[in-house]
Design a protein around this motif. Structure first.
Motif, PDB file in Angstrom:
ATOM      1  N   TRP A  39      35.975  19.941  -3.909  1.00 44.39           N
ATOM      2  CA  TRP A  39      35.943  19.660  -2.452  1.00 44.39           C
ATOM      3  C   TRP A  39      35.390  20.920  -1.789  1.00 44.39           C
ATOM      4  N   TYR A  43      35.473  24.751   7.951  1.00 42.74           N
ATOM      5  CA  TYR A  43      36.304  24.606   9.140  1.00 42.74           C
ATOM      6  C   TYR A  43      35.707  25.525  10.193  1.00 42.74           C
ATOM      7  N   VAL A  74      46.663  27.797   3.734  1.00 41.86           N
ATOM      8  CA  VAL A  74      45.777  28.839   3.210  1.00 41.86           C
ATOM      9  C   VAL A  74      44.636  29.072   4.211  1.00 41.86           C
ATOM     10  N   GLU A 106      42.251  27.075  -5.152  1.00 43.41           N
ATOM     11  CA  GLU A 106      41.517  27.024  -3.879  1.00 43.41           C
ATOM     12  C   GLU A 106      41.013  28.413  -3.514  1.00 43.41           C
TER      13      GLU A 106
HETATM   14  N1  SME Z   1      44.609  23.464   1.405  1.00 41.21           N
HETATM   15  C1  SME Z   1      44.248  23.882   2.731  1.00 41.21           C
HETATM   16  C2  SME Z   1      44.047  22.708   3.644  1.00 41.21           C
HETATM   17  C3  SME Z   1      42.678  22.173   3.676  1.00 41.21           C
HETATM   18  S1  SME Z   1      42.361  21.034   2.473  1.00 41.21           S
HETATM   19  O1  SME Z   1      42.405  21.770   1.191  1.00 41.21           O
HETATM   20  C4  SME Z   1      40.866  20.430   2.623  1.00 41.21           C
HETATM   21  C5  SME Z   1      45.288  24.826   3.283  1.00 41.21           C
HETATM   22  O2  SME Z   1      46.320  25.073   2.651  1.00 41.21           O
HETATM   23  O3  SME Z   1      45.084  25.339   4.377  1.00 41.21           O
END
Ligand code: SME
Length: 150
Positions: A39, A43, A74, A106
């Motif tokens: 993904w 943002y 995150v 991530e």
């Molecule tokens: N995991 C992210 C939120 C966004 S989604 O992964 C698309 C977070 O903890 O801010």
């Protein structure tokens, strides 16, 4: 898999007719050329609220997290701290907003222009610890290039 160069990123920006289109193309480039990127999205900081991120161009499953306040998850933490956050194992991260149960790791890289966070690049992987030093450096360089769009 053909590797992704910064020249490829610059070429997409030069070709694109708008900042949004450039970011969409960069999402695709990353997903298709960097292993384990399941993904990929941007943002953007809400122009009015300033302390809220709004989902911009992305590729992958839709997410419920279309608005994220600074400090939350995150993404919000990286925006507040103005620095990259890498999470090798999301199940061990308490300030984490789940987008899909398949996600294992991530990386979130802020896009900074004139000392201000303008947005960020968020990448999720279904593979644990998918993002090392090499990927972090690549994504940080991409975000420096993307910052010129703001
Ligand atoms: N995991 C992210 C939120 C966004 S989604 O992964 C698309 C977070 O903890 O801010």
């Amino acid at each position: 898999m053909k590797t992704l160069s910064l020249a490829d990123v610059r070429a997409e920006i030069a070709k694109a007719k708008s900042a949004d289109k450039a970011m969409s193309s960069i999402c695709l480039l990353i997903r298709d050329r960097v292993p384990h990127c399941d993904w990929v999205g941007f943002y953007l900081v809400d122009a009015d609220k300033k302390d809220e991120l709004v989902l911009g161009p992305f590729i992958g499953e839709p997410t419920e997290h279309v608005r994220i306040r600074f400090g939350r998850g995150v993404c919000g933490s990286a925006a507040e701290a103005k620095c990259t956050i890498v999470v090798d194992d999301v199940s061990r991260e308490s300030n984490y907003l789940s987008c899909s149960p398949k996600v294992r790791s991530e990386i979130v890289v802020p896009i900074i222009r004139d000392g201000e966070v303008k947005g960020e690049l968020d990448i999720d992987s279904h593979t644990p610890a998918a993002f090392g030093k090499k990927e972090r450096e690549l994504f940080e360089q991409i975000c420096r290039i993307v910052s010129t769009l703001f």
